[in-house]
Design a protein around this motif. Structure first.
Motif, PDB file in Angstrom:
ATOM      1  N   ASN A  83      41.541  21.695   8.210  1.00 26.41           N
ATOM      2  CA  ASN A  83      42.592  22.693   8.352  1.00 26.41           C
ATOM      3  C   ASN A  83      42.820  23.099   9.807  1.00 26.41           C
ATOM      4  O   ASN A  83      43.954  23.239  10.243  1.00 26.41           O
ATOM      5  N   PHE A  88      47.102  15.769  10.392  1.00 21.84           N
ATOM      6  CA  PHE A  88      47.344  14.450   9.807  1.00 21.84           C
ATOM      7  C   PHE A  88      48.820  14.081   9.825  1.00 21.84           C
ATOM      8  O   PHE A  88      49.677  14.904   9.527  1.00 21.84           O
ATOM      9  N   PHE A  90      51.059  11.029   8.068  1.00 20.44           N
ATOM     10  CA  PHE A  90      50.945   9.919   7.128  1.00 20.44           C
ATOM     11  C   PHE A  90      52.142   8.986   7.247  1.00 20.44           C
ATOM     12  O   PHE A  90      53.226   9.398   7.664  1.00 20.44           O
ATOM     13  N   ASN A  94      54.462  12.510   3.256  1.00 25.30           N
ATOM     14  CA  ASN A  94      53.792  13.430   2.329  1.00 25.30           C
ATOM     15  C   ASN A  94      54.219  14.876   2.512  1.00 25.30           C
ATOM     16  O   ASN A  94      53.394  15.778   2.575  1.00 25.30           O
ATOM     17  N   LEU A  95      55.522  15.081   2.554  1.00 30.03           N
ATOM     18  CA  LEU A  95      56.030  16.456   2.531  1.00 30.03           C
ATOM     19  C   LEU A  95      56.192  16.875   1.076  1.00 30.03           C
ATOM     20  O   LEU A  95      56.431  16.032   0.210  1.00 30.03           O
ATOM     21  N   LEU A  96      56.038  18.158   0.806  1.00 31.39           N
ATOM     22  CA  LEU A  96      56.216  18.643  -0.565  1.00 31.39           C
ATOM     23  C   LEU A  96      57.702  18.640  -0.915  1.00 31.39           C
ATOM     24  O   LEU A  96      58.521  19.200  -0.192  1.00 31.39           O
ATOM     25  N   ARG A  98      61.216  19.507  -2.774  1.00 35.33           N
ATOM     26  CA  ARG A  98      61.871  20.759  -3.166  1.00 35.33           C
ATOM     27  C   ARG A  98      61.343  21.962  -2.398  1.00 35.33           C
ATOM     28  O   ARG A  98      61.488  23.092  -2.820  1.00 35.33           O
ATOM     29  N   THR A  99      60.702  21.694  -1.269  1.00 34.23           N
ATOM     30  CA  THR A  99      60.159  22.777  -0.461  1.00 34.23           C
ATOM     31  C   THR A  99      60.787  22.679   0.923  1.00 34.23           C
ATOM     32  O   THR A  99      60.854  21.588   1.490  1.00 34.23           O
ATOM     33  N   ASP A 103      58.662  25.841   5.131  1.00 32.70           N
ATOM     34  CA  ASP A 103      57.513  26.072   4.257  1.00 32.70           C
ATOM     35  C   ASP A 103      56.542  24.904   4.304  1.00 32.70           C
ATOM     36  O   ASP A 103      55.323  25.079   4.250  1.00 32.70           O
ATOM     37  N   LEU A 107      52.622  25.043   5.564  1.00 30.44           N
ATOM     38  CA  LEU A 107      51.693  24.863   4.443  1.00 30.44           C
ATOM     39  C   LEU A 107      50.216  24.956   4.857  1.00 30.44           C
ATOM     40  O   LEU A 107      49.430  25.635   4.187  1.00 30.44           O
ATOM     41  N   PRO A 108      49.800  24.304   5.952  1.00 29.13           N
ATOM     42  CA  PRO A 108      48.369  24.403   6.307  1.00 29.13           C
ATOM     43  C   PRO A 108      47.926  25.837   6.567  1.00 29.13           C
ATOM     44  O   PRO A 108      46.773  26.193   6.333  1.00 29.13           O
ATOM     45  N   ILE A 110      48.534  28.567   5.056  1.00 31.18           N
ATOM     46  CA  ILE A 110      48.138  29.432   3.943  1.00 31.18           C
ATOM     47  C   ILE A 110      46.651  29.247   3.626  1.00 31.18           C
ATOM     48  O   ILE A 110      46.064  30.060   2.925  1.00 31.18           O
ATOM     49  N   ARG A 156      53.939  19.868  11.157  1.00 34.87           N
ATOM     50  CA  ARG A 156      52.927  20.373  10.233  1.00 34.87           C
ATOM     51  C   ARG A 156      51.526  20.051  10.759  1.00 34.87           C
ATOM     52  O   ARG A 156      50.613  20.873  10.700  1.00 34.87           O
TER      53      ARG A 156
ATOM     54  N   GLN B   5      48.965  36.716  -1.290  1.00 39.29           N
ATOM     55  CA  GLN B   5      49.388  35.391  -0.830  1.00 39.29           C
ATOM     56  C   GLN B   5      49.458  34.431  -2.021  1.00 39.29           C
ATOM     57  O   GLN B   5      50.408  33.669  -2.172  1.00 39.29           O
ATOM     58  N   LEU B  16      60.183  26.670  -7.515  1.00 43.68           N
ATOM     59  CA  LEU B  16      60.558  25.363  -6.972  1.00 43.68           C
ATOM     60  C   LEU B  16      60.689  24.342  -8.083  1.00 43.68           C
ATOM     61  O   LEU B  16      61.393  23.362  -7.963  1.00 43.68           O
ATOM     62  N   LEU B 315      47.407  16.216  -0.880  1.00 44.28           N
ATOM     63  CA  LEU B 315      47.974  16.659   0.401  1.00 44.28           C
ATOM     64  C   LEU B 315      47.402  18.021   0.791  1.00 44.28           C
ATOM     65  O   LEU B 315      46.973  18.236   1.929  1.00 44.28           O
ATOM     66  N   ILE B 319      45.187  18.930   4.189  1.00 41.14           N
ATOM     67  CA  ILE B 319      45.524  19.853   5.270  1.00 41.14           C
ATOM     68  C   ILE B 319      44.707  21.133   5.198  1.00 41.14           C
ATOM     69  O   ILE B 319      45.020  22.096   5.880  1.00 41.14           O
ATOM     70  N   GLY B 320      43.653  21.121   4.376  1.00 38.40           N
ATOM     71  CA  GLY B 320      42.695  22.210   4.501  1.00 38.40           C
ATOM     72  C   GLY B 320      42.446  23.063   3.277  1.00 38.40           C
ATOM     73  O   GLY B 320      41.680  24.023   3.347  1.00 38.40           O
TER      74      GLY B 320
END
Lengths: 238, 409
Positions: A83, A88, A90, A94-96, A98-99, A103, A107-108, A110, A156, B5, B16, B315, B319-320
């Motif tokens: 984290n 990373f 790729f 590897n994006l989420l 519908r986000t 965001d 993501l990392p 959060i 990201r 959160q 979503l 994923l 990323i953690g």
């Protein structure tokens, strides 16, 4: 030393068949290095990078990250390192889905404790601006081009300002122009002090790095500095 | 991750994937609502039936044709026609010491018409003491007399609603109506009893028993007999006397082989309870099936999305995210979906039950809206349980993979 691998091996079951991906790899990567790992498919180059990034577990050998023996670390601790110290990139972004891009980029964070939310958001907008994504901030990934998606993925990777950036075939899904842009970004990141380890099978992409390691059948067969380092902004021969 | 959160992320993740979230919730909503509504219908029907029997009064003895054991209902209760019980049986029973009123019954359905007004009614062929037996009374005019029975008179006493339907403001007395093309003279109108009952008393017409038998139906037997006993403590001896006289009249020597059943209202209530209890259990089973179907729906959605979500888990781990973060995320998502679905399901279930109650009441039955807490609890626990288990199980499996393995899926 940022990364110190000693005699790393990796065995796994492939369709029930025991397979050896790495047969004793030893390797040092210092701060600020830009290393390309090359090799044919099946040579173990991706496996090596996944082990470096704690995405996969080694079978045997010793791994010192930032001078600490990672053998003693549990999964939660490794998640923290992924984290905060590693970013990373790729091949498939590897994006989420519908986000929104913002965001995705955040993501990392959060999973990062004690974070200055305002500061990290400011950083996200800065990075997005620098990588020419300001106009895409609220779009979902599927409305972006491949190059834009990969640039978002790079933001990201950088959001927590990692010591080490790992890139797995970062140009593999991109056209040459987008690939060139991505390599330019990686080079400038390296210039700013981020250590980068990149897997690629393209010679001219690898020549953007400062050092090329070549694997064959799970062992390193060559490890040399790049004599004529290619500057991505001058173009890549595809 | 802090609680807030987690909630924020949950809301975002669920919104979503609206379709997926809605489909999952739909399974829970259907399951919970179906259970609540079905159980409510079962309980309401039971109450309605029992209230009817109670309304007849407790000093009644019912005589049905056909044998039965003590527990089960007689065959006549299932609509099987048995012809062993006759008008003359009723006359003999009436002579017994504790019996203060009696009526035999035959029933049919017919079209009654007065000039241009026509409507379908249930008619009953009864005896003069019917009002005493059933605790009702004539409003205007008179009830049927023994003369009417004996002479096969074509006279009719009509319910208050029938009077309104056919005559409006006019006085029905001495007017002639046709029932299935047979002309009857109206001699009385029953007092209004108000709605309620499986057969609304106000919508019935009463004609002399023998007239109904001979002219309307062409039969010789009666459907059942009801006798009123003077005091409650005399019910048991009266039942024995009735049995004895019927055995004698039907020339049956072995009391165990009687071709009739004699029951007090209390016994009838017990039997009815056992029938309706069975009905409720059957409905409960139906409700259970709908719950299982709902559960399978939830399960399917959770499993179908598992591949996509395995990648997402990979994923997030890369990323953690720690395993705990992943499990918390999926727990929160499943919990919110199942709880929201459960609450909507409860609301929908109660609304459906209320709509059914309203609808049935509209048709004149005193249907009570009964919502059983245990049905709500069972349904919600089951649905939420299924949602949580099948929301968490795939997530747990995926969270155990290394990030790379999960990403490769």
């Amino acid at each position: 030393m940022l990364i110190k691998l000693e005699n790393i091996t990796k065995n796994y079951l492939d369709d029930g068949e025991p397979t050896t991906a790495l047969r004793g790899v030893s390797l040092n990567v210092a701060e600020g290095e830009f290393v390309a790992i090359m090799g044919a498919s099946g040579s173990g180059k991706s496996t090596l990078m996944h082990i470096i990034g704690f995405l996969d577990k080694k079978t045997s050998g010793q791994y010192f990250f930032d001078n600490e023996d990672m053998g003693d670390f549990d999964d939660a601790k490794l998640a923290e390192i992924r984290n905060q110290k590693i970013g990373f990139i790729f091949q498939a972004y590897n994006l989420l889905a519908r986000t929104s891009i913002i965001d995705n980029v955040l993501l990392p964070t959060i999973y990062t404790p004690h974070l200055d939310k305002a500061a990290v958001e400011k950083r996200a907008y800065e990075l997005l601006g620098r990588l020419k994504l300001s106009h895409r901030i609220n779009f979902p990934p599927n409305q972006l081009s491949g190059g834009e998606q990969q640039r978002a993925a790079i933001v990201r990777a950088l959001i927590n300002n990692p010591r080490l950036v790992l890139a797995d075939e970062p140009t593999g899904n991109l056209d040459s122009k987008s690939g060139q842009e991505v390599m330019e970004i990686l080079q400038s990141l390296n210039d700013e002090g981020h250590a980068i380890v990149m897997v690629t099978h393209e010679k001219d992409v690898a020549e953007c790095a400062k050092r090329i390691i070549t694997l064959r059948d799970g062992v390193i067969i060559s490890d040399e500095l790049v004599a004529n380092r290619r500057q991505a902004k001058d173009g890549l021969i595809r | 991750m802090r609680f807030l959160q987690i909630l924020k992320n949950t809301r975002r993740n669920l919104s979503l994937n609206k379709t997926r979230s809605l489909l999952t919730m739909l399974g829970i909503i259907i399951g919970v609502a179906a259970v609540i509504a079905i159980v409510s219908v079962g309980a309401g029907a039971q109450e309605l039936l029992l209230a009817q029997v109670k309304a007849m009064g407790t000093n009644l003895i019912g005589i049905l044709p056909g044998a039965s054991d003590d527990q089960g209902p007689p065959a006549a209760a299932f609509g099987i026609e048995i012809t062993t019980l006759k008008y003359e049986d009723a006359l003999e029973i009436r002579k017994l010491p504790h019996i203060i009123a009696i009526s035999a019954y035959v029933t049919g359905r017919g079209t009654a018409s007065y000039f241009n007004k026509t409507k379908e009614y249930n008619y009953s062929g009864v005896l003069p003491e019917y009002p005493t037996v059933e605790d009702t009374a004539v409003g205007t005019g008179r009830f049927l007399k023994q003369d009417d029975i004996d002479s096969l008179a074509r006279v009719v006493v009509i319910g208050s609603q029938v009077a309104k339907d056919l005559f409006g403001q006019d006085d029905p007395l001495e007017k002639q109506i046709k029932i299935n093309q047979v002309v009857f003279k109206v001699v009385g109108v029953m007092k209004e009893r108000g709605g309620g009952g499986l057969q609304n008393q106000d919508e019935q017409v009463f004609i002399p028993l023998r007239t109904a038998q001979k002219i309307m139906l062409g039969i010789d037997h009666v459907a059942y007999i009801r006798a009123k006993v003077d005091k409650e403590e005399n019910i048991d001896p009266a039942i024995i006397q009735v049995k004895n006289i019927l055995l004698f009249r039907h020339h049956i020597k072995d009391a165990a082989k009687g071709d009739f059943s004699v029951r007090s209202t209390a016994q009838a209530l017990d039997i009815l309870s056992s029938i309706t209890q069975a009905l409720k259990m059957f409905l409960g089973a139906v409700a259970g099936i709908s719950l299982i179907v709902g559960g399978i729906g939830i399960m399917n959605i959770m499993f179908v999305t598992v591949t996509e979500r395995t990648k997402e888990i990979g994923l997030r781990k890369a990323i953690g995210a720690k395993r705990r973060d992943i499990l918390l995320q999926f727990l929160a998502e499943s919990a919110v979906m199942t709880l929201v679905g459960g609450l909507i399901g409860i609301a929908v279930g109660i609304l459906i039950s209320a709509a059914i109650a309203l609808g049935v009441n509209y048709f004149g039955y005193e249907w009570q809206l009964i919502i059983s807490w245990s049905s709500i609890l069972t349904a919600v626990i089951m649905a939420v349980g299924v949602g949580l288990i099948f929301g968490l199980w795939p997530a747990n499996r995926a969270s155990l993979l290394s990030p790379m393995e999960a990403l490769r899926r």
